[in-house]
Write an enzyme that holds these catalytic residues in place. Structure first.
Site, PDB file in Angstrom:
ATOM      1  N   HIS A  43       0.836  -1.201   0.000  1.00 48.78           N
ATOM      2  CA  HIS A  43       0.000   0.000   0.000  1.00 48.78           C
ATOM      3  C   HIS A  43       0.875   1.258   0.000  1.00 48.78           C
ATOM      4  CE1 HIS A  43      -3.219   2.619   2.078  1.00 48.78           C
ATOM      5  NE2 HIS A  43      -3.420   2.606   0.776  1.00 48.78           N
ATOM      6  N   ASP A  48       7.961   7.757 -20.664  1.00 45.76           N
ATOM      7  CA  ASP A  48       8.306   7.821 -22.080  1.00 45.76           C
ATOM      8  C   ASP A  48       9.767   7.411 -22.267  1.00 45.76           C
ATOM      9  OD1 ASP A  48       9.903  10.122 -21.468  1.00 45.76           O
ATOM     10  OD2 ASP A  48       8.233  11.469 -21.929  1.00 45.76           O
ATOM     11  N   HIS A  65       7.766  19.030 -13.502  1.00 48.49           N
ATOM     12  CA  HIS A  65       8.527  17.936 -14.114  1.00 48.49           C
ATOM     13  C   HIS A  65       9.812  17.668 -13.328  1.00 48.49           C
ATOM     14  CE1 HIS A  65       9.613  15.096 -17.173  1.00 48.49           C
ATOM     15  NE2 HIS A  65      10.713  15.766 -17.504  1.00 48.49           N
ATOM     16  N   TYR A  92       6.309  14.712 -21.862  1.00 42.65           N
ATOM     17  CA  TYR A  92       5.682  14.549 -20.549  1.00 42.65           C
ATOM     18  C   TYR A  92       4.736  13.353 -20.460  1.00 42.65           C
ATOM     19  CZ  TYR A  92       7.732  19.136 -20.209  1.00 42.65           C
ATOM     20  OH  TYR A  92       8.629  20.178 -20.249  1.00 42.65           O
ATOM     21  N   ALA A  93       5.026  12.309 -21.198  1.00 38.34           N
ATOM     22  CA  ALA A  93       4.223  11.078 -21.162  1.00 38.34           C
ATOM     23  C   ALA A  93       4.757  10.186 -20.038  1.00 38.34           C
ATOM     24  CB  ALA A  93       4.270  10.374 -22.510  1.00 38.34           C
ATOM     25  N   ASN A  94       4.507  10.632 -18.814  1.00 39.68           N
ATOM     26  CA  ASN A  94       5.024   9.957 -17.627  1.00 39.68           C
ATOM     27  C   ASN A  94       3.979   9.994 -16.524  1.00 39.68           C
ATOM     28  OD1 ASN A  94       7.850   9.941 -18.738  1.00 39.68           O
ATOM     29  ND2 ASN A  94       7.603  12.149 -18.491  1.00 39.68           N
TER      30      ASN A  94
END
Length: 139
Positions: free
Chosen positions: A20, A28, A106, A128-130
């Site tokens: 948990h 990316d 970021h 920014y594909a994270n």
């Protein structure tokens, strides 16, 4: 052979060990990954597999209670941001819980990846594909 959705043994193993609030990153192809963090590299070539393909498979197997996303995605990758929000909305319905969405810079995002159990690198080549996924519990 495993019957579940995740056939990659490294991804399956890390998800099964999550407790948990532990975190797991899907990123990316360009996100710097700390040397101290486990890297699971799925990237084959530009765009393969995509960020959303990897995220979809991971979230089919992982209970998610919160996510962390870089604020910059809103301005620099609005289409992916909308796709991501739609995916999270569908995931909430499937899991039967509310998923908290937190935004950060970021730079702070990159620092937080060092605390994750692992970073799964996709072949995505858009900005920014994270996402940092925070593990929930199924009970």
């Amino acid at each position: 052979m495993k019957k579940g959705t995740v056939l990659n043994s490294d991804i399956s193993s890390v998800i099964s060990r999550l407790g948990h609030t532990d975190t797991l990153v899907v990123c990316d192809a360009g996100l710097p990954i700390p040397k101290s963090t486990t890297r699971i590299d799925m990237a084959l070539t530009q765009g393969v597999p995509s960020f959303m393909q990897v995220l979809g498979v991971v979230t089919n197997e992982m209970q998610v209670e919160a996510v962390i996303i870089a604020e910059e995605i809103k301005q620099h990758n609005p289409q992916l941001h909308e796709t991501l929000l739609t995916h999270l909305e569908q995931l909430q319905k499937h899991q039967g819980n509310t998923i908290e969405i937190r935004y950060t810079t970021h730079e702070q995002f990159k620092q937080q990846t060092a605390e994750s159990q692992a970073v799964i690198r996709s072949g995505e080549c858009s900005p920014y594909a994270n996402i940092i996924l925070c593990a929930g519990v199924t009970f």
